[in-house]
Design a protein around this motif. Structure first.
Motif, short mmCIF file in Angstrom:
data_model
loop_
_atom_site.label_atom_id
_atom_site.label_comp_id
_atom_site.label_asym_id
_atom_site.label_seq_id
_atom_site.Cartn_x
_atom_site.Cartn_y
_atom_site.Cartn_z
N LEU A 29 0.75 -0.95 0.01
CA LEU A 29 -0.17 0.02 -0.29
C LEU A 29 1.05 1.38 -0.13
O LEU A 29 0.71 2.10 -0.53
N VAL A 30 1.94 1.36 1.06
CA VAL A 30 2.56 2.49 0.85
C VAL A 30 4.41 1.88 0.12
O VAL A 30 4.60 1.06 0.49
N ALA A 31 4.65 3.55 -0.37
CA ALA A 31 6.36 2.39 -0.80
C ALA A 31 6.99 3.14 0.19
O ALA A 31 6.52 4.49 0.94
N ASN A 32 8.50 2.92 -0.09
CA ASN A 32 9.67 3.32 1.39
C ASN A 32 9.80 4.78 1.25
O ASN A 32 9.70 5.45 0.35
N SER A 33 9.55 5.30 2.07
CA SER A 33 10.10 7.14 1.96
C SER A 33 12.02 6.58 3.51
O SER A 33 11.56 6.19 4.58
N MET A 34 12.69 7.27 3.64
CA MET A 34 13.47 6.84 4.17
C MET A 34 14.36 9.44 4.04
O MET A 34 15.08 9.20 3.11
N ALA A 35 15.51 9.13 5.26
CA ALA A 35 15.85 9.89 5.74
C ALA A 35 17.43 9.46 6.24
O ALA A 35 16.75 8.79 7.24
N ARG A 36 18.22 10.03 6.49
CA ARG A 36 19.66 9.64 6.71
C ARG A 36 20.31 11.08 7.28
O ARG A 36 20.45 12.25 7.22
N ALA A 37 21.11 10.35 8.91
CA ALA A 37 21.72 11.87 9.51
C ALA A 37 22.94 11.02 9.81
O ALA A 37 22.72 10.28 9.81
N GLU A 38 23.83 11.53 9.11
CA GLU A 38 25.21 11.42 9.57
C GLU A 38 25.85 11.85 10.67
O GLU A 38 25.85 13.22 10.39
N VAL A 39 26.33 11.84 11.76
CA VAL A 39 27.48 13.07 12.71
C VAL A 39 29.11 12.01 12.64
O VAL A 39 28.89 11.12 12.66
N LYS A 40 29.96 13.24 12.13
CA LYS A 40 31.41 13.02 11.46
C LYS A 40 32.15 13.25 12.88
O LYS A 40 32.28 14.59 13.60
N THR A 41 32.63 12.25 13.80
CA THR A 41 33.94 12.49 14.28
C THR A 41 35.12 12.02 14.24
O THR A 41 35.24 11.00 13.33
N LYS A 42 36.08 12.98 15.23
CA LYS A 42 37.81 12.31 15.17
C LYS A 42 38.32 11.74 16.44
O LYS A 42 37.63 12.40 17.75
N ALA A 43 38.29 10.25 16.21
CA ALA A 43 38.74 9.89 17.90
C ALA A 43 40.35 9.73 18.11
O ALA A 43 40.90 9.72 16.97
N SER A 44 40.48 10.43 19.09
CA SER A 44 41.92 10.02 19.45
C SER A 44 42.45 9.96 21.21
O SER A 44 41.21 9.77 22.09
N SER A 45 43.37 9.41 21.30
CA SER A 45 43.69 8.63 22.45
C SER A 45 43.89 9.42 23.22
O SER A 45 43.66 10.61 23.73
N ARG A 46 43.58 9.30 24.56
CA ARG A 46 43.80 10.25 25.62
C ARG A 46 44.65 10.12 26.44
O ARG A 46 45.74 9.39 27.24
N VAL A 47 45.84 11.20 26.85
CA VAL A 47 47.67 10.93 27.34
C VAL A 47 46.57 9.77 29.01
O VAL A 47 46.31 10.41 29.64
N ASN A 48 48.13 9.08 29.27
CA ASN A 48 47.77 8.68 30.66
C ASN A 48 46.73 7.98 30.53
O ASN A 48 46.53 7.21 31.91
N LYS A 49 46.28 7.55 29.49
CA LYS A 49 44.88 6.82 29.97
C LYS A 49 44.27 5.58 28.24
O LYS A 49 44.21 6.10 27.78
N PRO A 50 45.42 4.45 28.40
CA PRO A 50 45.87 3.73 27.34
C PRO A 50 43.82 3.44 26.50
O PRO A 50 43.87 2.85 25.57
N ASN A 51 42.94 3.81 27.65
CA ASN A 51 41.35 2.14 27.24
C ASN A 51 40.38 3.33 27.39
O ASN A 51 39.93 3.25 26.13
N ARG A 52 41.17 5.08 27.07
CA ARG A 52 40.34 6.15 27.37
C ARG A 52 40.37 6.14 25.16
O ARG A 52 41.42 6.70 24.87
#
Length: 127
Positions: A29-52
């Motif tokens: 009965l109804v055809a698909n509709s869709m919109a997309r949102a994207e959020v881009k981030t850059k990851a970096s390690s934290r000083v003295n916290k190897p798992n952060r």
């Protein structure tokens, strides 16, 4: 659908939106509709916290993909905004890696908190 594309050091969070009424009607009965949102981030390690892992948010983008079954991604340009770079303290914008192997990543988020499990899927197909 909510998913991520990870290509170190860039992480793209993707959210696909579909109208609620679409779920309540038979596909015939109804055809698909869709919109997309994207959020881009850059990851970096934290000083003295190897798992952060610190996160710097860089860009937000919104784009129509389908309207009543028709591909509109080439007709409507994406609406995007580059976010200003703000230097934050070490205690803001991070997550801690609890577990990591080739198939799964488990992270703990800082405020507001939460534990998330991410599973690696086939990268040859886009959801």
């Amino acid at each position: 659908a909510i998913y991520q594309f990870i290509s170190p050091p860039t992480i793209t969070n993707v959210i696909d939106f579909m109208p609620r009424f679409q779920n309540f009607l038979p596909p015939s009965l109804v055809a698909n509709s869709m919109a997309r949102a994207e959020v881009k981030t850059k990851a970096s390690s934290r000083v003295n916290k190897p798992n952060r892992v610190g996160l710097n948010f860089e860009r937000v983008e919104f784009q129509g993909k389908e309207l009543l079954g028709q591909d509109v991604s080439k007709l409507l340009p994406p609406l995007g905004l580059d976010l200003p770079r703000i230097e934050l303290s070490e205690d803001i914008g991070y997550f801690d890696i609890t577990f990591l192997d080739s198939e799964m990543l488990v992270i703990r988020q800082n405020t507001p908190g939460g534990c998330f499990v991410l599973v690696n899927v086939d990268t040859d197909t886009e959801p």
